[in-house]
Design an enzyme around this catalytic site. Structure first.
Site, mmCIF file in Angstrom:
data_model
loop_
_atom_site.group_PDB
_atom_site.id
_atom_site.type_symbol
_atom_site.label_atom_id
_atom_site.label_comp_id
_atom_site.label_asym_id
_atom_site.label_seq_id
_atom_site.Cartn_x
_atom_site.Cartn_y
_atom_site.Cartn_z
ATOM 1 N N HIS A 303 0.802 -1.232 0.000
ATOM 2 C CA HIS A 303 0.000 0.000 0.000
ATOM 3 C C HIS A 303 0.828 1.271 0.000
ATOM 4 O O HIS A 303 0.280 2.352 0.209
ATOM 5 C CB HIS A 303 -0.925 0.047 1.221
ATOM 6 C CG HIS A 303 -1.987 -0.994 1.202
ATOM 7 N ND1 HIS A 303 -3.250 -0.765 0.687
ATOM 8 C CD2 HIS A 303 -1.976 -2.274 1.613
ATOM 9 C CE1 HIS A 303 -3.966 -1.874 0.802
ATOM 10 N NE2 HIS A 303 -3.222 -2.803 1.366
ATOM 11 N N LYS A 486 -8.162 13.735 4.461
ATOM 12 C CA LYS A 486 -7.250 12.585 4.405
ATOM 13 C C LYS A 486 -6.303 12.695 5.585
ATOM 14 O O LYS A 486 -6.290 13.710 6.265
ATOM 15 C CB LYS A 486 -6.469 12.589 3.087
ATOM 16 C CG LYS A 486 -5.858 13.970 2.771
ATOM 17 C CD LYS A 486 -5.190 14.007 1.404
ATOM 18 C CE LYS A 486 -6.136 14.164 0.246
ATOM 19 N NZ LYS A 486 -6.323 12.923 -0.488
ATOM 20 N N ARG A 487 -5.499 11.654 5.836
ATOM 21 C CA ARG A 487 -4.514 11.785 6.899
ATOM 22 C C ARG A 487 -3.579 12.957 6.635
ATOM 23 O O ARG A 487 -3.352 13.327 5.479
ATOM 24 C CB ARG A 487 -3.702 10.485 7.036
ATOM 25 C CG ARG A 487 -4.392 9.405 7.844
ATOM 26 C CD ARG A 487 -4.807 9.857 9.231
ATOM 27 N NE ARG A 487 -3.668 9.994 10.127
ATOM 28 C CZ ARG A 487 -3.221 9.035 10.920
ATOM 29 N NH1 ARG A 487 -3.822 7.870 10.981
ATOM 30 N NH2 ARG A 487 -2.172 9.235 11.693
ATOM 31 N N LYS A 492 1.032 14.523 1.261
ATOM 32 C CA LYS A 492 -0.317 14.849 0.782
ATOM 33 C C LYS A 492 -0.501 16.356 0.547
ATOM 34 O O LYS A 492 -1.472 16.794 -0.038
ATOM 35 C CB LYS A 492 -1.366 14.314 1.758
ATOM 36 C CG LYS A 492 -1.362 12.772 1.830
ATOM 37 C CD LYS A 492 -2.376 12.254 2.831
ATOM 38 C CE LYS A 492 -2.265 10.745 3.072
ATOM 39 N NZ LYS A 492 -2.937 9.931 2.026
ATOM 40 N N THR A 594 -8.420 6.688 -1.839
ATOM 41 C CA THR A 594 -9.780 6.173 -1.999
ATOM 42 C C THR A 594 -10.786 7.285 -1.720
ATOM 43 O O THR A 594 -11.916 7.241 -2.204
ATOM 44 C CB THR A 594 -10.037 4.983 -1.057
ATOM 45 O OG1 THR A 594 -9.528 5.308 0.247
ATOM 46 C CG2 THR A 594 -9.367 3.733 -1.561
ATOM 47 N N LYS A 598 -14.487 8.451 -3.452
ATOM 48 C CA LYS A 598 -15.721 8.782 -2.731
ATOM 49 C C LYS A 598 -16.251 10.147 -3.175
ATOM 50 O O LYS A 598 -17.443 10.331 -3.395
ATOM 51 C CB LYS A 598 -15.480 8.779 -1.217
ATOM 52 C CG LYS A 598 -15.199 7.396 -0.662
ATOM 53 C CD LYS A 598 -14.521 7.426 0.718
ATOM 54 C CE LYS A 598 -13.880 6.063 1.002
ATOM 55 N NZ LYS A 598 -12.866 6.101 2.056
HETATM 56 C C1 26Q Z 1 3.465 1.686 10.889
HETATM 57 C C2 26Q Z 1 4.304 1.504 11.979
HETATM 58 C C3 26Q Z 1 3.825 1.452 13.233
HETATM 59 C C4 26Q Z 1 2.493 1.566 13.388
HETATM 60 C C5 26Q Z 1 1.650 1.750 12.318
HETATM 61 C C6 26Q Z 1 2.125 1.805 11.048
HETATM 62 C C7 26Q Z 1 1.228 2.025 9.875
HETATM 63 C C8 26Q Z 1 -0.138 2.024 10.036
HETATM 64 C C9 26Q Z 1 -0.983 2.272 8.971
HETATM 65 C C10 26Q Z 1 1.711 2.260 8.609
HETATM 66 C C11 26Q Z 1 0.863 2.509 7.541
HETATM 67 C C12 26Q Z 1 -0.499 2.518 7.716
HETATM 68 C C13 26Q Z 1 -1.465 2.819 6.658
HETATM 69 C C14 26Q Z 1 -1.177 3.045 5.386
HETATM 70 C C15 26Q Z 1 -2.225 3.442 4.445
HETATM 71 O O1 26Q Z 1 -3.354 3.713 4.818
HETATM 72 N N1 26Q Z 1 -1.935 3.498 3.133
HETATM 73 C C16 26Q Z 1 -2.926 3.910 2.162
HETATM 74 O O2 26Q Z 1 -3.605 2.770 1.686
HETATM 75 C C17 26Q Z 1 -4.692 3.117 0.869
HETATM 76 C C18 26Q Z 1 -5.438 1.854 0.512
HETATM 77 O O3 26Q Z 1 -4.707 1.106 -0.394
HETATM 78 C C19 26Q Z 1 -4.226 3.884 -0.354
HETATM 79 O O4 26Q Z 1 -5.355 4.313 -1.074
HETATM 80 C C20 26Q Z 1 -3.390 5.091 0.043
HETATM 81 O O5 26Q Z 1 -2.841 5.705 -1.096
HETATM 82 C C21 26Q Z 1 -2.290 4.659 1.002
HETATM 83 O O6 26Q Z 1 -1.588 5.792 1.490
#
Ligand code: 26Q
Length: 762
Positions: A303, A486-487, A492, A594, A598
């Site tokens: 991702h 978004k986050r 971003k 995503t 939406k």
């Molecule tokens: C890492 C280390 C420690 C704790 C948590 C994490 C962590 C948690 C969540 C690292 C990454 C995430 C989430 C990533 C994420 O949401 N990526 C997004 O995924 C979407 C679905 O595929 C894409 O549409 C986005 O582009 C992408 O940024």
């Protein structure tokens, strides 16, 4: 239908000893939810057995961002309108459930995608279940304190959780070197739309501290022991559960891969690979047999392209915590290097253990039969860059599965006005087959567009009230609504949007910008609590909002609001009201996105770069109906080595003016110095990153031009409305129904059950 209410009344009396008039929102929510849980119990039981008996797929994910369940479940059961009416008859407003907490066991896109997939799979009769972690605390709650983000614990189960069932009989033990932990399963039904196939989200709760809190980190990895424990806990508990059911069915372990497909949602659950091998070897299989089964069982979805986000664990830590697992990884690594050596290939770039680091992505690619990215361009970047070496080795493993969203929640439920508009013209087939939306293209008369614009106006009025009640800022409904949700992350580029707003503000005040169509700029985002630069951008935007909203010479043409605690439920209010969708990451950084889908589905035009799924959105909806700007991936890659943001800063007075507000006293950071650091990150850089790593200054002026194009185009409502409606009509491809059916066909080798019936509750 009055029966529903009678039943609620009875439950309230039995469970809470109150009448509907005395009951709290939580008690009513509890009574209604439990009524439905009882109502679906038999069907759910049947479904679980169907899933157990057939070949099944399992989504392994550390995050599920399901949001609030009550409206969605009623909607999918076809009960929402009836319950609303029954409530109204008794003087109650179903909107009362807006007080019920979201279930926010996810950070953002990846977690919400998992939730959309489960909805789509249930709806389309696929035997897919989710495995996850039942965190005691979800993603933190956010509020502003002097414009800064403040975090509070999200104690989401404070008033109970009627939508899950504890399954004490299915407890398993998860062993670490230093402790053994009981894993208690909680099952949540995933109620598909108008079907009696009910999926299950199986979330495990550790009796110890391990599952206390969701890591609020997105993309920047924290190499924390507890995080590794969470990952192993999820993996081991879930696999043990699968093994138990396998034994119940009296199946031979050699057949494991024939019955189970497991999808790894990023590398977070990848320690499942050595764990499955360990469990199979415990059942008497050899390492080679077990490896082979694991490879056939797992698929891996990546991702992110961010280097810093590719998970690497400390080998020491791993060995100390999970010695058996470490040994198996060691064997896997030896096998890999042996294979490569015999083919005359140097194994150093592939190695799973490199020095003191364990590369989880290498493990995931090596021991999976399929690897996929989440949008066309992202899958290409995986092949040509991030996983280039692996692609050369195993080209046949690489696939693309462009993300999607469930149109039930993200249109049917959250935008009833537009849903009715669509159904009136093309029927309601779009709820199960979103490609039906194409038919809207035959309904593009000016009368159609006017009616569409009227729906949008009403949605804006509703959002305006909602935002006013929460934030105290009024967004007039006749304004253009420009939205970035978004986050919060540097890549971003919320900061670029902020600079653009400031430039427009100065442009209006200076008379450079004339007849500006009144526009509301709305932000929603959470920042990881330790991500200082991202938090600084939040503070900066809040300062800009204060300046503009209080300036009576412009606030009839501009308003800015950064909403607090942006989450799924907030999104459900914002998205239907948006005119302009901000998707402005530099090309090659957003895997897919995503939210872009939406907003498109709900009739917003995209103001976007050529990145992630934006490219496919532009393709589907037409460049002429959206506002693209910015450089391509190749251009940015060529530019990167000699990019000099300082030159732009010095030569473009408009750029300099907005950047300088960080340090010239225009805005105050309360003496913390964070604005100065943000300034430095753009102009001078720091020890760990080159200046302006994400090309904010480079693309600021072209971005503002396109933004103004979009905003001025709204002055011709029919022409702008047509563009917006064309986006809705072109969104068919972006349904997670399509995505999940593609996974089922190309990766899981799974077919929908032949026929299902509509579940009739009352
Ligand atoms: C890492 C280390 C420690 C704790 C948590 C994490 C962590 C948690 C969540 C690292 C990454 C995430 C989430 C990533 C994420 O949401 N990526 C997004 O995924 C979407 C679905 O595929 C894409 O549409 C986005 O582009 C992408 O940024």
């Amino acid at each position: 239908m009055d029966k529903i209410f009678e039943k609620i009344e009875l439950r309230l009396k039995q469970d809470h000893q109150v009448t509907p008039n005395e009951a709290t929102v939580y008690q009513i929510h509890d009574a209604l939810s439990k009524l439905i849980m009882d109502g679906i119990a038999d069907t759910w039981y049947e479904s679980r057995h169907m899933h157990e008996r057939s070949r099944g797929a399992y989504y392994f994910s550390a995050e599920y961002l399901t949001g609030r369940m009550v409206y969605n479940n009623l909607y999918n059961l076809g009960l929402l309108d009836q319950v609303k009416a029954a409530f109204a008859e008794h003087g109650l407003d179903i909107n009362m459930f807006e007080e019920i907490e979201d279930c926010a066991l996810g950070n953002g896109g990846l977690g919400r995608l998992a939730a959309c997939f489960l909805d789509s799979a249930a709806t389309h009769d696929l035997p897919l279940d989710g495995y996850g972690i039942r965190y005691k605390y979800g993603l933190f709650k956010q509020s502003w304190r002097d414009g800064y983000q403040h975090e509070a614990a999200d104690d989401w189960q404070r008033f109970g959780d009627p939508w899950s069932r504890r399954r004490s009989t299915h407890e398993v033990l998860v062993k670490f070197a230093d402790q053994t932990v009981r894993a208690v399963p909680y099952d949540m039904p995933i109620i598909g739309y108008h079907t009696d196939n009910i999926g299950t989200l199986k979330e495990k709760n550790a009796v110890e501290d391990i599952t206390r809190v969701l890591y609020p980190n997105d993309t920047t990895r924290a190499g924390k022991k507890l995080r590794l424990k969470q990952q192993y806990f999820l993996s081991s508990a879930s696999l043990q559960d699968l093994m138990l059911r396998f034994k119940r069915e009296n199946l031979s372990m050699e057949k494991f891969a024939a019955h189970n497909a497991i999808q790894l949602n990023d590398t977070h659950p990848t320690v499942s690979i050595p764990e499955l091998i360990r469990l199979l070897m415990n059942e008497g299989l050899t390492f080679e047999q077990s490896f082979d089964i694991a490879q056939k069982t797992f698929g891996y979805t990546n991702h992110t392209v961010m280097q810093e986000a590719l998970e690497k664990w400390d080998a020491d830590l791993f060995q100390e915590l999970l010695p058996e697992i470490f040994d198996i990884i060691y064997r896997i690594n030896a096998k890999l290097c042996g294979e490569l050596m015999s083919r005359g290939i140097d194994c150093s770039s592939y190695a799973i253990i490199q020095g003191n680091r364990i590369h989880m992505a290498n493990l995931a690619v090596y021991v999976s039969h399929a690897v996929n990215g989440v949008a066309k361009i992202h899958s290409e970047i995986l092949k040509n860059d991030v996983l280039k070496n692996w692609y050369e080795l195993y080209p046949e493993r690489f696939q693309n599965k462009t993300n999607g969203i469930t149109q039930r929640r993200w249109l049917g439920l959250c935008n009833p006005g537009l849903a009715a508009y669509i159904t009136k013209r093309i029927g309601d087939g779009w709820l199960l087959d979103l490609s039906e939306l194409e038919k809207l293209k035959e309904h593009m008369t000016s009368t159609d567009i006017r009616e569409f614009l009227e729906v949008k106006r009403q949605n804006k009025r509703a959002l305006s009230d909602y935002v006013y009640a929460r934030e105290g800022v009024r967004l007039p409904e006749n304004f253009v609504f420009d939205v970035q949700i978004k986050r919060m992350h540097e890549y971003k580029r919320q900061l670029m949007n902020a600079f653009a707003i400031l430039d427009i503000y100065y442009g209006i005040k200076d008379g450079r910008i004339k007849d500006f169509p009144p526009t509301a700029f709305l932000f929603g985002a959470k920042s990881a609590p330790g991500y200082i630069i991202a938090k600084t951008v939040i503070k900066f935007i809040n300062e800009i909002a204060k300046l503009i909203n209080n300036d009576d010479s412009v606030n009839d043409r501009m308003r800015v609001v950064f909403v607090q605690n942006y989450n799924c439920s907030y999104a459900e209010h914002i998205i239907p009201a948006a005119d302009i969708s901000e998707q402005i990451s530099p090309a090659g950084t957003e895997a897919s996105g995503t939210g872009n889908m939406k907003l498109m589905l709900n009739g917003a035009v995209s103001l976007c770069t050529y990145d992630g799924a934006n490219i496919e959105i532009l393709d589907a909806a037409g460049e002429e109906n959206n506002y693209r700007f910015g450089a391509s991936v190749d251009t940015l890659n060529e530019l990167r080595p000699h990019y000099d943001p300082k030159a732009i800063y010095e030569h473009e007075p408009r750029v300099k003016r907005v950047v300088d507000t960080l340090v010239n006293g225009t805005f105050q950071d309360g003496g913390t110095g964070v604005f100065r650091s943000l300034y430095n990150s753009l102009v001078t850089g720091n020890s760990w990153q080159k200046p302006d790593y994400y090309f904010v200054l480079y693309e600021l002026l072209p971005y503002i031009d396109r933004k103004l194009d979009a905003i001025y185009d709204t002055q011709d409502p029919l022409s702008f409305g047509r563009k917006a409606l064309m986006n809705t009509a072109s969104a068919g491809y972006f349904s997670s129904d399509r995505t999940v059916l593609d996974y089922a066909r190309d990766i899981w080798d799974l077919k929908p059950f032949p026929h299902q019936y509509t579940l009739n509750l009352f």
